[in-house]
Design a protein around this motif. Structure first.
Motif, mmCIF file in Angstrom:
data_model
loop_
_atom_site.group_PDB
_atom_site.id
_atom_site.type_symbol
_atom_site.label_atom_id
_atom_site.label_comp_id
_atom_site.label_asym_id
_atom_site.label_seq_id
_atom_site.Cartn_x
_atom_site.Cartn_y
_atom_site.Cartn_z
ATOM 1 N N ARG A 1 0.828 -1.206 0.000
ATOM 2 C CA ARG A 1 0.000 0.000 0.000
ATOM 3 C C ARG A 1 0.862 1.255 0.000
ATOM 4 O O ARG A 1 0.565 2.228 -0.694
ATOM 5 C CB ARG A 1 -0.934 0.006 1.206
ATOM 6 N N ALA A 2 1.942 1.217 0.785
ATOM 7 C CA ALA A 2 2.832 2.379 0.842
ATOM 8 C C ALA A 2 3.451 2.623 -0.528
ATOM 9 O O ALA A 2 3.558 3.763 -1.001
ATOM 10 C CB ALA A 2 3.922 2.145 1.889
ATOM 11 N N ALA B 1 -6.344 -6.189 -1.849
ATOM 12 C CA ALA B 1 -6.850 -6.437 -0.495
ATOM 13 C C ALA B 1 -7.575 -5.207 0.058
ATOM 14 O O ALA B 1 -8.575 -5.325 0.764
ATOM 15 C CB ALA B 1 -5.707 -6.839 0.429
ATOM 16 N N HIS B 2 -7.048 -4.039 -0.279
ATOM 17 C CA HIS B 2 -7.649 -2.794 0.171
ATOM 18 C C HIS B 2 -9.059 -2.658 -0.418
ATOM 19 O O HIS B 2 -10.011 -2.299 0.275
ATOM 20 C CB HIS B 2 -6.760 -1.621 -0.275
ATOM 21 N N ALA B 3 -9.195 -2.967 -1.702
ATOM 22 C CA ALA B 3 -10.499 -2.909 -2.369
ATOM 23 C C ALA B 3 -11.486 -3.861 -1.700
ATOM 24 O O ALA B 3 -12.631 -3.512 -1.435
ATOM 25 C CB ALA B 3 -10.349 -3.244 -3.851
ATOM 26 N N ARG B 4 -11.024 -5.068 -1.411
ATOM 27 C CA ARG B 4 -11.901 -6.053 -0.758
ATOM 28 C C ARG B 4 -12.349 -5.545 0.601
ATOM 29 O O ARG B 4 -13.505 -5.690 0.991
ATOM 30 C CB ARG B 4 -11.166 -7.378 -0.576
ATOM 31 N N GLU B 5 -11.391 -4.961 1.325
ATOM 32 C CA GLU B 5 -11.693 -4.418 2.646
ATOM 33 C C GLU B 5 -12.821 -3.399 2.571
ATOM 34 O O GLU B 5 -13.679 -3.322 3.435
ATOM 35 C CB GLU B 5 -10.438 -3.707 3.160
ATOM 36 N N LEU B 6 -12.791 -2.572 1.508
ATOM 37 C CA LEU B 6 -13.759 -1.490 1.373
ATOM 38 C C LEU B 6 -15.003 -1.922 0.605
ATOM 39 O O LEU B 6 -15.889 -1.121 0.348
ATOM 40 C CB LEU B 6 -13.101 -0.303 0.649
ATOM 41 N N GLY B 7 -15.033 -3.170 0.189
ATOM 42 C CA GLY B 7 -16.175 -3.672 -0.558
ATOM 43 C C GLY B 7 -16.250 -3.113 -1.965
ATOM 44 O O GLY B 7 -17.328 -2.990 -2.539
ATOM 45 N N GLN B 8 -15.105 -2.748 -2.511
ATOM 46 C CA GLN B 8 -15.073 -2.218 -3.870
ATOM 47 C C GLN B 8 -14.432 -3.223 -4.813
ATOM 48 O O GLN B 8 -13.837 -4.203 -4.386
ATOM 49 C CB GLN B 8 -14.303 -0.894 -3.892
ATOM 50 N N ALA C 1 -3.562 1.684 -15.802
ATOM 51 C CA ALA C 1 -5.018 1.693 -15.649
ATOM 52 C C ALA C 1 -5.394 1.023 -14.336
ATOM 53 O O ALA C 1 -4.596 0.273 -13.773
ATOM 54 C CB ALA C 1 -5.672 0.962 -16.812
ATOM 55 N N PRO C 2 -6.598 1.291 -13.859
ATOM 56 C CA PRO C 2 -7.034 0.579 -12.649
ATOM 57 C C PRO C 2 -7.133 -0.922 -12.908
ATOM 58 O O PRO C 2 -7.240 -1.350 -14.053
ATOM 59 C CB PRO C 2 -8.425 1.158 -12.375
ATOM 60 N N TYR C 3 -7.091 -1.660 -11.842
ATOM 61 C CA TYR C 3 -7.268 -3.104 -11.901
ATOM 62 C C TYR C 3 -8.597 -3.458 -11.265
ATOM 63 O O TYR C 3 -9.094 -2.765 -10.400
ATOM 64 C CB TYR C 3 -6.158 -3.794 -11.101
ATOM 65 N N ARG C 4 -9.098 -4.572 -11.731
ATOM 66 C CA ARG C 4 -10.305 -5.103 -11.128
ATOM 67 C C ARG C 4 -9.897 -6.281 -10.257
ATOM 68 O O ARG C 4 -9.022 -7.052 -10.645
ATOM 69 C CB ARG C 4 -11.228 -5.576 -12.246
ATOM 70 N N TRP D 1 -9.068 7.884 -10.385
ATOM 71 C CA TRP D 1 -8.228 6.704 -10.182
ATOM 72 C C TRP D 1 -7.462 6.820 -8.875
ATOM 73 O O TRP D 1 -7.181 5.833 -8.210
ATOM 74 C CB TRP D 1 -7.214 6.539 -11.329
ATOM 75 N N LEU D 2 -7.094 8.063 -8.548
ATOM 76 C CA LEU D 2 -6.300 8.284 -7.340
ATOM 77 C C LEU D 2 -7.157 8.192 -6.073
ATOM 78 O O LEU D 2 -6.631 8.209 -4.971
ATOM 79 C CB LEU D 2 -5.598 9.646 -7.414
ATOM 80 N N MET D 3 -8.468 8.113 -6.291
ATOM 81 C CA MET D 3 -9.367 7.939 -5.147
ATOM 82 C C MET D 3 -9.679 6.463 -4.926
ATOM 83 O O MET D 3 -10.302 6.094 -3.935
ATOM 84 C CB MET D 3 -10.708 8.664 -5.381
ATOM 85 N N LEU D 4 -9.265 5.622 -5.844
ATOM 86 C CA LEU D 4 -9.570 4.184 -5.730
ATOM 87 C C LEU D 4 -8.753 3.553 -4.605
ATOM 88 O O LEU D 4 -7.721 4.093 -4.206
ATOM 89 C CB LEU D 4 -9.233 3.481 -7.054
#
Ligand SMILES: [Zn+2]
Ligand SMILES: [Zn+2]
Length: 165
Positions: free
Chosen positions: A88-89, A114-121, A136-139, A106-109
């Motif tokens: 993350r860092a 793991a971070h996305a899963r944590e936030l339910g995104q 590009a962003p990842y899914r 994108w910078l708000m994603l």
């Protein structure tokens, strides 16, 4: 002549206290000892695995099987945790460099999978390029969104000029 084993009753190895001798012998003729764990479980341990020398290569036993297994699982979690923090860092640093070069959203994603899963995104953006060089962003579970044609890569965008203030 097999020498009778040194009496080790009362000796403490980590969570284990030697409580009594066992009839069992290892192939090499070493005695087994019954040990009591701090959790109350008993475990039969060959004497040569009861050691305070943690630097040696041979595995040592210092807890009952249940406690040893639990500790192993915790160890893995701690390690994963540390790696995730580093990830993350790193993503944060990468994204700092990309301000103004990629869409702000994108910078708000979330920073990582793991971070996305944590936030339910479902999307995250680490600020790194995919194997094909897309930025590009990842899914989560899906990989690069430019590869899947859902988002144009930002990799080839010219840097936007900083807005004059
Ligand atoms: Zn135990
Ligand atoms: Zn890609």
């Amino acid at each position: 002549m097999p020498s009778s084993p040194r009496n080790r009753i009362g000796e403490v190895y980590g969570q284990l206290t030697v409580v009594r001798a066992s009839e069992r012998r290892t192939k090499a003729g070493n005695a087994y000892w019954w040990c009591q764990c701090t959790c109350g479980n008993e475990r039969e341990v060959p004497g040569d695995k009861l050691s305070l020398n943690t630097a040696r290569r041979k595995p040592i036993v210092d807890a009952c099987e249940t406690c040893a297994r639990e500790r192993q699982v915790e160890g893995v979690c701690i390690k994963n945790d540390r790696e995730e923090k580093t990830r993350r860092a790193q993503a944060q640093r990468e994204r700092e460099q990309l301000k103004g070069l990629v869409p702000d959203r994108w910078l708000m994603l979330p920073l990582t999978d793991a971070h996305a899963r944590e936030l339910g995104q479902t999307l995250f953006f680490r600020g790194t390029r995919c194997l094909l060089g897309h930025l590009a962003p990842y899914r989560i579970n899906g990989g690069c969104q430019a590869c899947s044609g859902q988002t144009p890569s930002a990799g080839d965008l010219p840097p936007t000029k900083p807005t004059a203030s």
